[in-house]
Design a protein around this motif. Structure first.
Motif, PDB file in Angstrom:
ATOM      1  N   GLU A 118       0.827  -1.203   0.000  1.00 15.30           N
ATOM      2  CA  GLU A 118       0.000   0.000   0.000  1.00 15.30           C
ATOM      3  C   GLU A 118       0.865   1.258   0.000  1.00 15.30           C
ATOM      4  O   GLU A 118       0.568   2.224  -0.692  1.00 15.30           O
ATOM      5  CB  GLU A 118      -0.961   0.022   1.189  1.00 15.30           C
ATOM      6  CG  GLU A 118      -1.914   1.190   1.115  1.00 15.30           C
ATOM      7  CD  GLU A 118      -3.114   1.044   2.032  1.00 15.30           C
ATOM      8  OE1 GLU A 118      -3.709   2.089   2.315  1.00 15.30           O
ATOM      9  OE2 GLU A 118      -3.438  -0.079   2.439  1.00 15.30           O
ATOM     10  N   ALA A 119       1.954   1.248   0.766  1.00 14.44           N
ATOM     11  CA  ALA A 119       2.860   2.399   0.804  1.00 14.44           C
ATOM     12  C   ALA A 119       3.483   2.637  -0.573  1.00 14.44           C
ATOM     13  O   ALA A 119       3.577   3.775  -1.033  1.00 14.44           O
ATOM     14  CB  ALA A 119       3.944   2.183   1.858  1.00 14.44           C
ATOM     15  N   VAL A 120       3.890   1.567  -1.240  1.00 19.68           N
ATOM     16  CA  VAL A 120       4.468   1.693  -2.581  1.00 19.68           C
ATOM     17  C   VAL A 120       3.429   2.226  -3.550  1.00 19.68           C
ATOM     18  O   VAL A 120       3.702   3.127  -4.349  1.00 19.68           O
ATOM     19  CB  VAL A 120       5.033   0.338  -3.061  1.00 19.68           C
ATOM     20  CG1 VAL A 120       5.367   0.378  -4.546  1.00 19.68           C
ATOM     21  CG2 VAL A 120       6.257  -0.052  -2.253  1.00 19.68           C
ATOM     22  N   LEU A 121       2.228   1.681  -3.498  1.00 22.95           N
ATOM     23  CA  LEU A 121       1.165   2.128  -4.399  1.00 22.95           C
ATOM     24  C   LEU A 121       0.813   3.591  -4.171  1.00 22.95           C
ATOM     25  O   LEU A 121       0.596   4.338  -5.133  1.00 22.95           O
ATOM     26  CB  LEU A 121      -0.072   1.245  -4.247  1.00 22.95           C
ATOM     27  CG  LEU A 121       0.099  -0.185  -4.766  1.00 22.95           C
ATOM     28  CD1 LEU A 121      -1.098  -1.040  -4.362  1.00 22.95           C
ATOM     29  CD2 LEU A 121       0.302  -0.203  -6.264  1.00 22.95           C
ATOM     30  N   ASN A 122       0.780   4.019  -2.913  1.00 20.56           N
ATOM     31  CA  ASN A 122       0.504   5.426  -2.606  1.00 20.56           C
ATOM     32  C   ASN A 122       1.586   6.325  -3.192  1.00 20.56           C
ATOM     33  O   ASN A 122       1.291   7.376  -3.768  1.00 20.56           O
ATOM     34  CB  ASN A 122       0.381   5.647  -1.101  1.00 20.56           C
ATOM     35  CG  ASN A 122      -0.903   5.093  -0.531  1.00 20.56           C
ATOM     36  OD1 ASN A 122      -1.904   4.956  -1.224  1.00 20.56           O
ATOM     37  ND2 ASN A 122      -0.874   4.756   0.744  1.00 20.56           N
ATOM     38  N   LYS A 123       2.836   5.924  -3.038  1.00 19.35           N
ATOM     39  CA  LYS A 123       3.950   6.717  -3.562  1.00 19.35           C
ATOM     40  C   LYS A 123       3.901   6.749  -5.085  1.00 19.35           C
ATOM     41  O   LYS A 123       4.113   7.810  -5.697  1.00 19.35           O
ATOM     42  CB  LYS A 123       5.282   6.162  -3.062  1.00 19.35           C
ATOM     43  CG  LYS A 123       6.479   6.973  -3.489  1.00 19.35           C
ATOM     44  CD  LYS A 123       6.420   8.390  -2.957  1.00 19.35           C
ATOM     45  CE  LYS A 123       7.639   9.187  -3.329  1.00 19.35           C
ATOM     46  NZ  LYS A 123       7.511  10.608  -3.024  1.00 19.35           N
ATOM     47  N   LEU A 124       3.636   5.613  -5.713  1.00 20.66           N
ATOM     48  CA  LEU A 124       3.547   5.586  -7.173  1.00 20.66           C
ATOM     49  C   LEU A 124       2.402   6.449  -7.683  1.00 20.66           C
ATOM     50  O   LEU A 124       2.557   7.175  -8.663  1.00 20.66           O
ATOM     51  CB  LEU A 124       3.386   4.141  -7.672  1.00 20.66           C
ATOM     52  CG  LEU A 124       4.631   3.267  -7.577  1.00 20.66           C
ATOM     53  CD1 LEU A 124       4.274   1.819  -7.892  1.00 20.66           C
ATOM     54  CD2 LEU A 124       5.728   3.778  -8.493  1.00 20.66           C
ATOM     55  N   GLU A 125       1.264   6.392  -6.994  1.00 20.78           N
ATOM     56  CA  GLU A 125       0.131   7.217  -7.381  1.00 20.78           C
ATOM     57  C   GLU A 125       0.507   8.698  -7.306  1.00 20.78           C
ATOM     58  O   GLU A 125       0.195   9.488  -8.190  1.00 20.78           O
ATOM     59  CB  GLU A 125      -1.074   6.928  -6.493  1.00 20.78           C
ATOM     60  CG  GLU A 125      -2.289   7.760  -6.838  1.00 20.78           C
ATOM     61  CD  GLU A 125      -3.470   7.480  -5.921  1.00 20.78           C
ATOM     62  OE1 GLU A 125      -4.601   7.547  -6.412  1.00 20.78           O
ATOM     63  OE2 GLU A 125      -3.248   7.198  -4.712  1.00 20.78           O
ATOM     64  N   GLU A 126       1.226   9.054  -6.249  1.00 18.95           N
ATOM     65  CA  GLU A 126       1.682  10.437  -6.080  1.00 18.95           C
ATOM     66  C   GLU A 126       2.601  10.852  -7.218  1.00 18.95           C
ATOM     67  O   GLU A 126       2.458  11.939  -7.797  1.00 18.95           O
ATOM     68  CB  GLU A 126       2.415  10.560  -4.732  1.00 18.95           C
ATOM     69  CG  GLU A 126       2.967  11.918  -4.420  1.00 18.95           C
ATOM     70  CD  GLU A 126       3.741  11.911  -3.099  1.00 18.95           C
ATOM     71  OE1 GLU A 126       4.820  12.540  -3.075  1.00 18.95           O
ATOM     72  OE2 GLU A 126       3.276  11.294  -2.123  1.00 18.95           O
ATOM     73  N   GLU A 127       3.545  10.000  -7.549  1.00 15.93           N
ATOM     74  CA  GLU A 127       4.513  10.322  -8.607  1.00 15.93           C
ATOM     75  C   GLU A 127       3.850  10.344  -9.979  1.00 15.93           C
ATOM     76  O   GLU A 127       4.172  11.207 -10.803  1.00 15.93           O
ATOM     77  CB  GLU A 127       5.680   9.336  -8.588  1.00 15.93           C
ATOM     78  CG  GLU A 127       6.545   9.431  -7.339  1.00 15.93           C
ATOM     79  CD  GLU A 127       7.094  10.835  -7.108  1.00 15.93           C
ATOM     80  OE1 GLU A 127       7.573  11.465  -8.076  1.00 15.93           O
ATOM     81  OE2 GLU A 127       7.040  11.318  -5.961  1.00 15.93           O
ATOM     82  N   GLY A 149       0.853  11.120 -10.555  1.00 17.27           N
ATOM     83  CA  GLY A 149       0.042  12.335 -10.583  1.00 17.27           C
ATOM     84  C   GLY A 149       0.841  13.568 -10.980  1.00 17.27           C
ATOM     85  O   GLY A 149       0.263  14.575 -11.404  1.00 17.27           O
ATOM     86  N   LYS A 150       2.143  13.526 -10.861  1.00 16.60           N
ATOM     87  CA  LYS A 150       3.012  14.645 -11.230  1.00 16.60           C
ATOM     88  C   LYS A 150       3.315  14.678 -12.724  1.00 16.60           C
ATOM     89  O   LYS A 150       3.862  15.652 -13.206  1.00 16.60           O
ATOM     90  CB  LYS A 150       4.328  14.580 -10.465  1.00 16.60           C
ATOM     91  CG  LYS A 150       4.187  14.749  -8.964  1.00 16.60           C
ATOM     92  CD  LYS A 150       5.535  14.586  -8.296  1.00 16.60           C
ATOM     93  CE  LYS A 150       5.438  14.673  -6.787  1.00 16.60           C
ATOM     94  NZ  LYS A 150       6.758  14.475  -6.137  1.00 16.60           N
ATOM     95  N   LEU A 151       2.962  13.624 -13.417  1.00 19.46           N
ATOM     96  CA  LEU A 151       3.278  13.554 -14.861  1.00 19.46           C
ATOM     97  C   LEU A 151       2.406  14.459 -15.677  1.00 19.46           C
ATOM     98  O   LEU A 151       1.307  14.754 -15.381  1.00 19.46           O
ATOM     99  CB  LEU A 151       3.135  12.100 -15.370  1.00 19.46           C
ATOM    100  CG  LEU A 151       4.074  11.077 -14.728  1.00 19.46           C
ATOM    101  CD1 LEU A 151       3.746   9.687 -15.263  1.00 19.46           C
ATOM    102  CD2 LEU A 151       5.521  11.425 -14.986  1.00 19.46           C
TER     103      LEU A 151
END
Length: 70
Positions: free
Chosen positions: A57-66, A68-70
């Motif tokens: 979940e922590a990895v998925l949250n971080k990936l979603e955040e990153e 979203g910056k694209l």
């Protein structure tokens, strides 16, 4: 020729300590070479298969955040 990429990557990093693994990952990213991406994918797969639900979940949250910056 039968090439098993997953096994080749695993054989290449077998026995590596944390410092060596970090160097491998950093080198793959810094090189910017597309051919390095499958190896990083294999390492991620190895991690993902053993990660707890909280870690995933922590990895998925971080990936979603990153993403979203694209």
């Amino acid at each position: 020729m039968d090439l098993n990429l997953r096994q080749a990557v695993k054989n290449n990093v077998a026995g590596h300590d944390e410092e060596q693994l970090e160097a491998t990952i950093s080198e793959a990213i810094q090189s910017g070479e597309e051919k390095m991406l499958p190896g990083l994918g294999v390492l991620f797969e190895m991690y993902w298969q053993e990660a707890s639900n909280d870690e995933k979940e922590a990895v998925l949250n971080k990936l979603e955040e990153e993403v979203g910056k694209l």
